[in-house]
Each structure stands twice: as C-alpha cells, then as structure tokens.
Design an enzyme around this catalytic site. Structure first.
Site, mmCIF file in Angstrom:
data_model
loop_
_atom_site.group_PDB
_atom_site.id
_atom_site.type_symbol
_atom_site.label_atom_id
_atom_site.label_comp_id
_atom_site.label_asym_id
_atom_site.label_seq_id
_atom_site.Cartn_x
_atom_site.Cartn_y
_atom_site.Cartn_z
ATOM 1 N N SER A 25 0.844 -1.200 0.000
ATOM 2 C CA SER A 25 0.000 0.000 0.000
ATOM 3 C C SER A 25 0.872 1.239 0.000
ATOM 4 C CB SER A 25 -0.853 -0.021 1.269
ATOM 5 O OG SER A 25 -1.373 1.252 1.535
ATOM 6 N N LYS A 70 2.012 -3.801 6.688
ATOM 7 C CA LYS A 70 2.410 -3.733 5.271
ATOM 8 C C LYS A 70 3.926 -3.540 5.164
ATOM 9 C CE LYS A 70 -1.582 -4.391 3.383
ATOM 10 N NZ LYS A 70 -1.866 -5.701 2.780
ATOM 11 N N TYR A 76 -1.740 -0.979 11.111
ATOM 12 C CA TYR A 76 -2.043 -1.521 9.769
ATOM 13 C C TYR A 76 -0.856 -1.271 8.825
ATOM 14 C CZ TYR A 76 -3.387 -1.001 4.916
ATOM 15 O OH TYR A 76 -3.379 -1.049 3.541
HETATM 16 N N1 UFG Z 1 -12.190 11.353 3.784
HETATM 17 C C1 UFG Z 1 -13.198 12.233 4.120
HETATM 18 N N2 UFG Z 1 -14.353 11.709 4.624
HETATM 19 C C2 UFG Z 1 -14.567 10.384 4.809
HETATM 20 C C3 UFG Z 1 -13.508 9.488 4.453
HETATM 21 C C4 UFG Z 1 -12.341 10.021 3.939
HETATM 22 O O1 UFG Z 1 -13.063 13.451 3.986
HETATM 23 O O2 UFG Z 1 -15.632 9.984 5.274
HETATM 24 C C5 UFG Z 1 -10.940 11.913 3.239
HETATM 25 C C6 UFG Z 1 -9.731 11.538 4.076
HETATM 26 O O3 UFG Z 1 -9.580 12.410 5.150
HETATM 27 C C7 UFG Z 1 -8.637 11.613 3.021
HETATM 28 C C8 UFG Z 1 -9.326 11.178 1.726
HETATM 29 O O4 UFG Z 1 -10.716 11.345 1.963
HETATM 30 O O5 UFG Z 1 -8.205 12.929 2.884
HETATM 31 C C9 UFG Z 1 -9.078 9.721 1.364
HETATM 32 O O6 UFG Z 1 -9.363 8.913 2.491
HETATM 33 P P1 UFG Z 1 -9.501 7.343 2.419
HETATM 34 O O7 UFG Z 1 -9.777 6.855 3.809
HETATM 35 O O8 UFG Z 1 -10.454 6.945 1.360
HETATM 36 O O9 UFG Z 1 -8.071 6.871 1.929
HETATM 37 P P2 UFG Z 1 -6.633 7.148 2.590
HETATM 38 O O10 UFG Z 1 -5.872 7.909 1.567
HETATM 39 O O11 UFG Z 1 -6.694 7.698 3.941
HETATM 40 O O12 UFG Z 1 -6.168 5.661 2.789
HETATM 41 C C10 UFG Z 1 -5.782 4.866 1.728
HETATM 42 C C11 UFG Z 1 -6.062 3.406 2.040
HETATM 43 C C12 UFG Z 1 -5.253 2.947 3.202
HETATM 44 C C13 UFG Z 1 -3.827 3.324 3.039
HETATM 45 C C14 UFG Z 1 -3.652 4.767 2.696
HETATM 46 C C15 UFG Z 1 -2.244 5.107 2.360
HETATM 47 O O13 UFG Z 1 -7.426 3.215 2.331
HETATM 48 O O14 UFG Z 1 -5.348 1.543 3.279
HETATM 49 O O15 UFG Z 1 -4.449 5.075 1.557
HETATM 50 O O16 UFG Z 1 -2.099 6.332 1.786
HETATM 51 F F1 UFG Z 1 -3.171 3.082 4.185
#
Ligand code: UFG
Length: 366
Positions: free
Chosen positions: A149, A177, A173
C-alpha cells in the site's frame, strides 16, 4: 490467452473487493484460479457473480443456468473457504494441486481498527502471510505478488512518491504492510530463487463496468468513495469532509484514486513479469494514476456521474492524514508495461452503476 493457459494461480482474499476484480481478469486471460478466503470482509455471493461475469454465453441466462455455469467453470475457478492463520487450510490446497504463483490479497485494512486492536492485525496480516510463505516454500512455489500500500510512504515529504523513497509506518495496519515488505525482501535475499513483486496500491475505487461486483465494506465505511456511495443511495445522510484548510487548491486533501479494473490489470502484468523475468528478485511497484484529486473534486465528480446531491459537512482534519499523496507511475510503466487507462469520470460512473444496482451491496435491504 496463449502460453498462460496452463498456469494455475492461487488468489488469497479472492472474494474481496480487489480480489474479485482481479479473478475476473485472470480468468479472462486464460489463467486457472483457486481462491482461498476466510470471508471476514467478503461474501460467497461475490464469487458467484465472478462466475457469471466470465462466461459471456451464459451471463444473460444466469438465473436459469447457475448449476450449469458452476459445472462448466468449476475446473477453472475453485471457491474454497479457508483461513491463512490455519496452516492446515493452506496445506490442503497445495497438497491437492500445483500452483505456479500466488497473488496475496488477504488481509485486514482498516487503519482505525488497527490502532484499537493491533494484535488482530498482527495475527491476520503477519501470521497469515508467514504461514503462506512456509507452505509455498514446502511445495516449491516461489512466485508471489503481494498487496502492499501507499501507506508505506507515510507522510511523503515529496510527491510524486517514487519506489525508492524511505518507508515509514504511521499505524499498526501500515506497520503490517511495511513488515511484510521487509519480510519479503529478507526471504528473497536468503533464497534468491524466490520472485516477489510488491504492489503499492494508491486509492482503489470504482467497480466492474457491469455493475455486478464492487466494494461492499461491512459497517460504516472508513474510506471516502464507499462513504460517498452510501450517501448517494440514501444509506447515510451526509459526508464528513475531513480537513478544509490543507495547502491545496480547494483546502481538501489530495489522493491518487485508481480504477479497480486498472488495478486488476496491474496484477496480470505483475504475474506475467514474474513468469518472464528470472532476475526480478523482490521488486516494488506503485499502482496509481500519477494524478492527484481532492476530496471536494471527488464529491463533484460523483455528483455529476450519479445525478445525486452529496450533502457535505466540513470537519477538522483526520489525525494521521497526509496533505497530498500521488504516485510516480514511471517504474510500473517501464518495467511492467502497465499504465492506468481510466480517469476519475470512469471511476465514478462505474462505482455509481454498482451502487445504484446494489444499494445494499451484496445483501438484500435489511
Ligand atoms: N475522507 C473524508 N471523509 C470520509 C472518508 C475520507 O473526507 O468519510 C478523506 C480523508 O480524510 C482523506 C481522503 O478522503 O483525505 C481519502 O481517504 P480514504 O480513507 O479513502 O483513503 P486514505 O488515503 O486515507 O487511505 C488509503 C487506504 C489505506 C492506506 C492509505 C495510504 O485506504 O489503506 O491510503 O495512503 F493506508
């Protein structure tokens, strides 16, 4: 097709979101596939739908031909329950048939849950994978594609993220990885006959263009797109946008969203690379588009694709979130000959097709 016809791939976690989409593409490419999945975050129905999707002759008549479809394909697609934490389950599979390579998706992936319950993450992700390596070694199957990831880049100081950046874990998590990448590198170093490809996924979204398979998280979604999808179908009232004061164009955080079918094709390219390149060693590749999209841009794109208004609430930043993360795609393009084809518009179009046809995922409305 061609030379891959006889190749037999074990897919761990093959009933899950990325697993199902990859199994469809593997079968379409003529590989034989066996799935091992403990159904922790997936359902048998998803694999039944994979069976439908890969047989165009039967797909229109599925309801009447299920038994026939299963019979015709059962030599090609085996669906067995199993848990990687039980070595016996893996052993059973390997003792019955020869696998040419393993694509290892199985694992837990919720950041918050991993902070609350790290032992569960270490047990599932680490022990499961170590058991898998042990059994693969015993049966002399030494080719692996591993689901890593972008989380291993931590809060990247520079973007785009390049594969040779320093790595860092931000939570349990992420630590699993990172550890599993290190374990892969150690194993391959000690036993050079192993060929291991580590695929660092950015943000997988979208669904198969049929709208028959897609992401179906249990409980309230942690990730942005499944959350937006549930607001669009009326399961959730509004989206919390975490952070509106980031130093980005519109103040919301930027990520590299990648269509799950592009990701699936990235796995085909990786498997082919394993078979073709005896010198691959243990190599990491980013699977992303190389393009960053903000949370608010994603919301507008989904509104456009779905014709639904997504009410939002601007909230404080989510702890641990990076400002902007996107991939350098050069290495995968050059060495795997793979490049993402789809943009945000197609991701939202296909995800909306899945959502509108399956507002409650694989379940009936409760
Ligand atoms: N976000 C919101 N509201 C929500 C959910 C997410 O505003 O309800 C925002 C988060 O704050 C972030 C963006 O949307 O800015 C993306 O969030 P995600 O949770 O969809 O994805 P992430 O980038 O946080 O996480 C993903 C994977 C993880 C991994 C990570 C590494 O889901 O498994 O990328 O960068 F660890």
């Amino acid at each position: 097709m061609g030379s891959s016809v006889e190749q037999n791939i074990l897919v761990t976690g093959g009933a899950g979101f990325i697993g199902t989409h990859t199994v469809v593409q593997l079968l379409n490419e003529g590989f034989r596939v066996s799935i091992i999945d403990n159904l922790d975050n997936s359902v048998v129905e998803a694999v039944d739908r994979v069976r439908e999707l890969v047989d165009p002759d039967l797909s229109n008549k599925l309801e009447f031909n299920v038994a026939c479809s299963v019979l015709r394909l059962s030599w090609n697609l085996q669906n067995r329950e199993g848990d990687l934490r039980n070595k016996g389950d893996i052993e059973k599979l390997f003792s019955r048939q020869k696998f040419d390579a393993v694509i290892h998706f199985a694992g837990l992936k919720a950041v918050g849950e991993s902070v609350a319950n790290p032992r569960r993450y270490f047990d599932n992700n680490l022990i499961g994978t170590i058991n898998l390596y042990e059994t693969m070694a015993k049966y002399n199957c030494k080719m692996m594609v591993f689901s890593s990831s972008a989380t291993v880049y931590g809060q990247p100081e520079k973007i785009p993220c390049m594969e040779d950046f320093d790595l860092k874990a931000m939570n349990p998590y992420g630590r699993t990885k990172l550890f599993l990448e290190e374990i892969a590198r150690d194993i391959q170093k000690a036993e050079p006959e192993w060929r291991i490809i580590l695929l660092r996924y950015f943000n997988p979204v979208g669904a198969h263009e049929s709208g028959r398979i897609g992401e179906d998280p249990k409980g309230i979604p942690n990730n942005l797109m499944p959350y937006i999808q549930q607001v669009a179908v009326g399961r959730l009232p509004e989206l919390n946008v975490y952070g509106h004061d980031y130093p980005t164009g519109d103040g919301s955080a930027v990520r590299d969203y990648i269509h799950v079918m592009d990701l699936a094709d990235g796995h085909i390219a990786a498997v082919r690379k394993l078979f073709a390149d005896p010198k691959i060693g243990c190599t990491a590749y980013n699977l992303g588009t190389g393009r960053g999209t903000s949370v608010l841009e994603m919301v507008s794109a989904f509104e456009k694709a779905s014709g639904k208004k997504i009410p939002i609430k601007l909230c404080p930043r989510r702890p641990g979130d990076a400002t902007a993360v996107y991939a350098s795609t050069e290495k995968a393009e050059k060495e795997l000959g793979w490049k993402a084809k789809y943009g945000v518009e197609e991701m939202c179009r296909d995800q909306w097709k899945w959502a509108s046809n399956n507002p409650w995922g694989y379940q009936k409305k409760p």
